[in-house]
Design a protein around this motif. Sequence first.
Motif, mmCIF file in Angstrom:
data_model
loop_
_atom_site.group_PDB
_atom_site.id
_atom_site.type_symbol
_atom_site.label_atom_id
_atom_site.label_comp_id
_atom_site.label_asym_id
_atom_site.label_seq_id
_atom_site.Cartn_x
_atom_site.Cartn_y
_atom_site.Cartn_z
ATOM 1 N N MET A 277 42.143 60.524 67.869
ATOM 2 C CA MET A 277 41.421 60.559 66.533
ATOM 3 C C MET A 277 41.891 59.547 65.580
ATOM 4 O O MET A 277 40.950 59.396 64.836
ATOM 5 C CB MET A 277 42.593 61.969 66.337
ATOM 6 C CG MET A 277 41.979 62.640 64.973
ATOM 7 S SD MET A 277 42.319 64.526 65.023
ATOM 8 C CE MET A 277 42.764 64.589 63.435
ATOM 9 N N LEU A 278 42.863 59.000 65.755
ATOM 10 C CA LEU A 278 43.084 57.635 64.873
ATOM 11 C C LEU A 278 41.842 56.582 65.199
ATOM 12 O O LEU A 278 41.296 56.003 64.217
ATOM 13 C CB LEU A 278 44.370 56.920 65.143
ATOM 14 C CG LEU A 278 44.803 56.028 64.186
ATOM 15 C CD1 LEU A 278 44.612 56.257 62.800
ATOM 16 C CD2 LEU A 278 46.030 55.226 64.649
ATOM 17 N N ASN A 279 41.398 56.487 66.454
ATOM 18 C CA ASN A 279 40.435 55.344 66.665
ATOM 19 C C ASN A 279 39.112 55.838 66.180
ATOM 20 O O ASN A 279 38.249 55.042 65.732
ATOM 21 C CB ASN A 279 40.345 55.280 68.180
ATOM 22 C CG ASN A 279 41.411 54.353 68.773
ATOM 23 O OD1 ASN A 279 41.803 53.450 68.159
ATOM 24 N ND2 ASN A 279 41.727 54.653 70.206
ATOM 25 N N GLU A 280 38.792 57.144 66.102
ATOM 26 C CA GLU A 280 37.609 57.868 65.749
ATOM 27 C C GLU A 280 37.650 57.454 64.045
ATOM 28 O O GLU A 280 36.580 57.243 63.700
ATOM 29 C CB GLU A 280 37.664 59.215 66.033
ATOM 30 C CG GLU A 280 37.396 59.729 67.287
ATOM 31 C CD GLU A 280 37.026 61.139 67.334
ATOM 32 O OE1 GLU A 280 35.985 61.542 67.318
ATOM 33 O OE2 GLU A 280 38.164 61.739 67.872
ATOM 34 N N PHE A 281 38.769 57.727 63.625
ATOM 35 C CA PHE A 281 38.905 57.487 62.054
ATOM 36 C C PHE A 281 38.626 55.927 61.697
ATOM 37 O O PHE A 281 38.011 55.614 60.765
ATOM 38 C CB PHE A 281 40.237 57.858 61.559
ATOM 39 C CG PHE A 281 40.537 57.633 60.163
ATOM 40 C CD1 PHE A 281 39.726 58.423 59.250
ATOM 41 C CD2 PHE A 281 41.344 56.650 59.606
ATOM 42 C CE1 PHE A 281 39.904 58.270 57.854
ATOM 43 C CE2 PHE A 281 41.603 56.295 58.174
ATOM 44 C CZ PHE A 281 40.809 57.195 57.394
ATOM 45 N N LYS A 282 39.026 55.017 62.487
ATOM 46 C CA LYS A 282 39.094 53.763 62.476
ATOM 47 C C LYS A 282 37.213 53.438 62.470
ATOM 48 O O LYS A 282 36.793 52.696 61.778
ATOM 49 C CB LYS A 282 39.581 52.830 63.397
ATOM 50 C CG LYS A 282 41.102 52.736 62.890
ATOM 51 C CD LYS A 282 41.706 52.101 64.279
ATOM 52 C CE LYS A 282 43.654 51.958 63.873
ATOM 53 N NZ LYS A 282 44.026 51.160 65.017
ATOM 54 N N THR A 283 36.548 53.825 63.528
ATOM 55 C CA THR A 283 35.384 53.790 63.749
ATOM 56 C C THR A 283 34.742 54.170 62.560
ATOM 57 O O THR A 283 33.395 53.352 62.355
ATOM 58 C CB THR A 283 34.713 54.189 65.025
ATOM 59 O OG1 THR A 283 35.484 54.126 66.125
ATOM 60 C CG2 THR A 283 33.394 54.298 65.361
ATOM 61 N N PHE A 284 34.938 55.235 62.208
ATOM 62 C CA PHE A 284 34.275 56.096 60.939
ATOM 63 C C PHE A 284 34.317 55.182 59.790
ATOM 64 O O PHE A 284 33.466 54.800 58.971
ATOM 65 C CB PHE A 284 34.714 57.203 60.544
ATOM 66 C CG PHE A 284 34.436 58.157 59.406
ATOM 67 C CD1 PHE A 284 32.944 58.480 59.074
ATOM 68 C CD2 PHE A 284 34.954 58.177 58.208
ATOM 69 C CE1 PHE A 284 32.553 58.882 58.163
ATOM 70 C CE2 PHE A 284 34.590 58.555 56.960
ATOM 71 C CZ PHE A 284 33.483 59.101 57.051
#
Length: 132
Positions: free
Chosen positions: A1-8
Amino acid sequence: MLNEFKTFIARGNVMDMAVGIIIGAAFTAIVTSLVDDLINPIISLFTGGMDFSGLGFRLGEGEGAATFAYGNFIMAVINFLIIAWVVFLLVKGVNRVKEMAEGPKEEEAPAEPEVTEKDILLEIRDALKAQN
């Protein structure tokens, strides 16, 4: 979930939006100052310094009665119209400067007419007739 946030967050459009909001806030301060400090005093010369913000009437009796302050609404509409006009003029000026910096636009050459199969067959027919 943290990686998705970074990508966003790292996406270009999110960063562009953040920069736009920050620049918009700074631009709002400039436009507000322009309207409040320069344009409104000039307008008040022609209107005799009229201020509608005090207009309204009380909805009831006593200290706690609500006030129907339609004058504040009138002033907000007037300020909105002035600010919208100033922003329009500023954007128009920026666009004009941008166009001048880009130079004259090159006119596009007219598109070649599309050659169809029928056109080619007619040319072949005419060429064969000319040979005979």
